[in-house]
Write an enzyme that holds these catalytic residues in place. Sequence first.
Site, PDB file in Angstrom:
ATOM      1  N   ASP A  95       0.859  -1.178   0.000  1.00  0.00           N
ATOM      2  CA  ASP A  95       0.000   0.000   0.000  1.00  0.00           C
ATOM      3  C   ASP A  95       0.901   1.235   0.000  1.00  0.00           C
ATOM      4  OD1 ASP A  95      -2.291   1.624   0.274  1.00  0.00           O
ATOM      5  OD2 ASP A  95      -2.017   1.677   2.436  1.00  0.00           O
ATOM      6  N   THR A 115      -0.313   4.828   1.149  1.00  0.00           N
ATOM      7  CA  THR A 115      -0.619   5.717   2.262  1.00  0.00           C
ATOM      8  C   THR A 115      -0.459   4.994   3.583  1.00  0.00           C
ATOM      9  OG1 THR A 115      -2.192   6.862   0.847  1.00  0.00           O
ATOM     10  CG2 THR A 115      -2.337   7.261   3.213  1.00  0.00           C
ATOM     11  N   GLU A 167      -9.727  13.459   6.602  1.00  0.00           N
ATOM     12  CA  GLU A 167     -10.855  14.248   7.097  1.00  0.00           C
ATOM     13  C   GLU A 167     -10.427  15.172   8.216  1.00  0.00           C
ATOM     14  OE1 GLU A 167     -14.272  11.947   8.182  1.00  0.00           O
ATOM     15  OE2 GLU A 167     -15.206  12.431   6.272  1.00  0.00           O
ATOM     16  N   ARG A 171      -2.243  14.421  -1.993  1.00  0.00           N
ATOM     17  CA  ARG A 171      -3.516  13.690  -2.089  1.00  0.00           C
ATOM     18  C   ARG A 171      -4.622  14.707  -2.351  1.00  0.00           C
ATOM     19  NH1 ARG A 171      -3.737   8.653   0.385  1.00  0.00           N
ATOM     20  NH2 ARG A 171      -5.781   9.074   1.301  1.00  0.00           N
ATOM     21  N   ASP A 179      -4.850   6.282  -4.507  1.00  0.00           N
ATOM     22  CA  ASP A 179      -4.606   7.650  -4.969  1.00  0.00           C
ATOM     23  C   ASP A 179      -4.686   7.740  -6.481  1.00  0.00           C
ATOM     24  OD1 ASP A 179      -4.347   8.770  -2.515  1.00  0.00           O
ATOM     25  OD2 ASP A 179      -2.189   8.474  -2.399  1.00  0.00           O
ATOM     26  N   ARG A 224      -5.878   4.075  -7.950  1.00  0.00           N
ATOM     27  CA  ARG A 224      -7.342   4.101  -7.904  1.00  0.00           C
ATOM     28  C   ARG A 224      -7.918   2.700  -7.797  1.00  0.00           C
ATOM     29  NH1 ARG A 224      -8.409   9.060  -6.188  1.00  0.00           N
ATOM     30  NH2 ARG A 224      -8.375  10.714  -7.752  1.00  0.00           N
ATOM     31  N   ASP A 228      -1.255  -0.966   6.110  1.00  0.00           N
ATOM     32  CA  ASP A 228      -1.492  -0.470   7.463  1.00  0.00           C
ATOM     33  C   ASP A 228      -2.955  -0.245   7.786  1.00  0.00           C
ATOM     34  OD1 ASP A 228      -1.544   3.111   7.446  1.00  0.00           O
ATOM     35  OD2 ASP A 228      -1.808   1.796   5.729  1.00  0.00           O
TER      36      ASP A 228
END
Length: 1048
Positions: free
Chosen positions: A391, A393, A494, A592, A674, A767, A793
């Site tokens: 991964d 991120t 967020e 991002r 991403d 994506r 993670d």
Amino acid sequence: YMVLLYFISSEERHLRANDREFNLSFKYANNAIKTSKYNVFTFLPLNLFEQFQRLANAYFVFLLILLLIPQISSLSWFTTVVPLLLVLSITLAKDLSDDITRHKNDKHVNNREVEVLIDGELKSEKWMNVQVGDIVKLENNEFVTADLLLLSSSEPLNLIYIETAELDGETNLKVKQALTLTGDLGNDIQKLAAFNGEVRCEPPNNRLDKFTGTLTLRGETFALDNERILLRGCTLRNTEWCFGLVVFGGPDTKLMQNSGKSIFKRTSIDRLMNVLVIFIFGFLAFLCTILSIGNGIWEYQEGNSFITFLPRADGANASLSAFLTFWSYVIILNTVVPISLYVSVEILRLGNSYFIDWDCKMYHVKSNTPAQARTTTLNEELGQIKYIFSDKTGTLTQNIMTFNRCSINGKSYGEVVDFAGQRVEVTEVKKVDFSWNSLADPKFCFHDHKLVEAVKSGSPEVQAFFRLLALCHTVMPEEKTEGELFYQAQSPDEGALVTAARNFGFVFRSRTPETISLVEMGVPTTYELLAVLDFNNVRKRMSVIVRSPEGKLTLYCKGADTIIYERLHPSTSKLMEVTTEHLNEYAGEGLRTLALAYKDLDEDEFEKWKERHHEASTTLEDREAKLDTIYEEIEKDLLLLGASAVEDKLQDGVPQTIEQLAKADIKIWVLTGDKQETAENIGYSCNMLREEMKEIFIVASNTAEEVREELKSRLLGKKSQVVEDEKVDGEYGLVINGHSLAFALQKDVHLELLRTACMCQTVICCRVTPLQKAQVVELVKKHKKVVTLAIGDGANDVSMIKTAHIGVGISGQEGMQAVLSSDFSFAQFRYLQRLLLVHGRWSYLRMCKFLRYFFYKNFTFTFVHFWYGFFCGFSAQLGLDTYYWTAVNQFFLWGSLSVYFAVTFTMYSNGMYLIFTSSFPFIGTARNSLNQPNVWLTIFLTTILCILPVVAKRFLFIQLKPTINDKVRQAKAVPPPPPRKFPRRRISTRRSGYAFSHARGYGDLVTSGRFLRIPVKSRPALFPHTDTPVADSTPQTYRTIFEEAQSP
């Protein structure tokens, strides 16, 4: 009625509050749990049955049966029983200890007490006696008894705070909220006792993040989702009390549904050992066949000569002797079958896993996180990794988000330029002063003063941008003291966006199920929250519908730019072009990005949509699909506001780690959600993509046929079901987006994708959804004969981690779900280099050396007896003493393991270095010790000392307690004395010696014929005389002669 009852119970759950009689009719499970496997009566038979399913154990039971047959048994029973009992006892003790612990845990949990509403009053009951449909009361810091529907709580707005560490490992508090209807019940016992709502919901399942159900009360139906459910295993925090309705109990709870067996992963060494054991059985049968054939030939040609001394049973012949000899050699050559191999391998693996746990170089000081081997069966497989699926991120990056850039109404903010238009480093510019905002976060940094000026000047687009960020989210605020806000966010993205809105004057202050309260430029404002169109991995966007204080209805939406652009109004095409340029610029910097849009709604249109939404949200069948369709109806013709960009920096040491892994010929595939430009930029930053690469293939087609053609145009290899690595000139890279990947994973295209990807040193898929991550890993596993590793993670990486041969979890910012599903875990990606290239290599080499020694030892014992068979007439006699055999086997097995771990731990420990710094100038001197002459001298002396006791024992026994054979050999070694005449009637005590030696015997007496009744027959092959009666096969009578002292 019974048919209807069965249908309801199997398809959905139907229960009524405070009505045990009604609920018991469905025979739902109570709240007692059982995780133990055995009881007092079943432990021994079940455990032995499980152990005898292992081929080696079953073989030794078969061998024990053979030992009980006297015609073929030439060994003592203990030579088989002792090692078998030792192996079985170790496993029995381990399983017994584990099951006793499980029994204790079950008893402890089942006997916990909780207050249950029974017959109109609260009574203390044990957990195991709680039934479906009961109403229970929980207090602060108590565990949730079962899966409950939250009814009411002590907190305002019926909120409660729970900790889900027991479920997913995440320690941050989560918020649940009861329906307003049930929240009015409060803690009024009479109202709660009179509550008779009926719940219809999904059957028991293991989805922790999903719940579908309805509550019917007084003719009204209300939708129930995961926000209203408290799962067993959670802990109530910061809440004085709450009441809940039991929906699932005991084994039906989601916690217990998730406690099933995980995917069992086997290493290549395991598969090799199983193949070796099968080959060993075949080899044993081959050896026994050769020896039995030899016995049959020997008995046929030479056996009759020895009938005098070795009489046969009635009906015995060469064929029967060969058959019995076969089974006798099965017993004697049993050492070739490795009964203790599995136990020894598990001990070795356990030691290797401790080395990983104790490695200080894989300990992250900042987070106080050590490396952890969560399984002990995959250590040596770490040294065979060929493909890594990672991964991005939180794995390659830190997953600590900071608001960096934004594009609002076609204008980009965040980049600082001088008067000449040249870019200026932000470190040279003074930070924006947010002192004008008393609720600003002091940790927030921003350097572009133009954005603050635009906000203060009242720009409607800029204010609408930050208003969207403050409204469209699922963050929960916590204000312990006046003005000190803490945000509990489900994702760092967020949290970063809401914090940015807070600092620029749009402060998210609080929320209720129906309202969201902001402070807009110092003015408190409350918006009515009408609907939340939540984010998921398929939608890739989130929307909220709110009513402003002026009564204006607005839909705010944020999500992936490709998804938002498909739903924009055509009038925003020019703004979309400019924003796209900004998005590409941000992605090129590795940021991002999200696109932001809004839409003003008509009151009548919204009311009609709300009715359809309520209908879809209260259905039990395909609720998610129907809701997605309803969301699509209203999320269209949006107006673009702009885009946001947050920065996620690389972890320390990531480029260097990837470079070292590439040198080890390990290929790395990055699977990220991403956008393509961001993924490419991270690829260059990590040294996965390099400018000196010959070509980087980019697949970004929109149809299956275009994807197929693009892949075929890059394909140079041959078509086959097994994809081999191909040698190509130069290094290549491949970048493919999620839309094209969906087509490439189809059955008729996936081999072309794999062949093209295998030509490349680096593959980046952007994506992608969690399901696609697992599909890519499965594609490589299925068609490549290689070992794969997946590292991530977050919860979206769990499927990928479970699919790969080895899963590695990073304990980062997204909770512990990846760690809980992994085989190994640590805190930073850079530790992967040491895990694979150090621990993986060492574990593999240790295991291979151990297996080589183990089989060498077993085959050495076996071939001694095989070779001895050619010198004893294939008579299945022992070449080695069984006492010596068993003792040496056990001594070297357990002694070698003990010495190995003791010496290795000592030589590679920091303690040895600290105690003898001058003697050990560096850690790990074992690899250089063989260069020292004294080491070889020690090895030689040790070998002599090991052999000397055995040789001395045999020598002393020959001298002190000689056997008949020994006496014959000694007599033969001494020159014979001169001939002496003995009395005629004197009987020699050495008459039986002929059967054991070729020294001077009693041929003269035998050939004299004075004590025989039958004439002599010819036996030229064995005796020099041609007329000896010994060759006669007629029955003869013999007298047992005991060895005794010679008469004077």
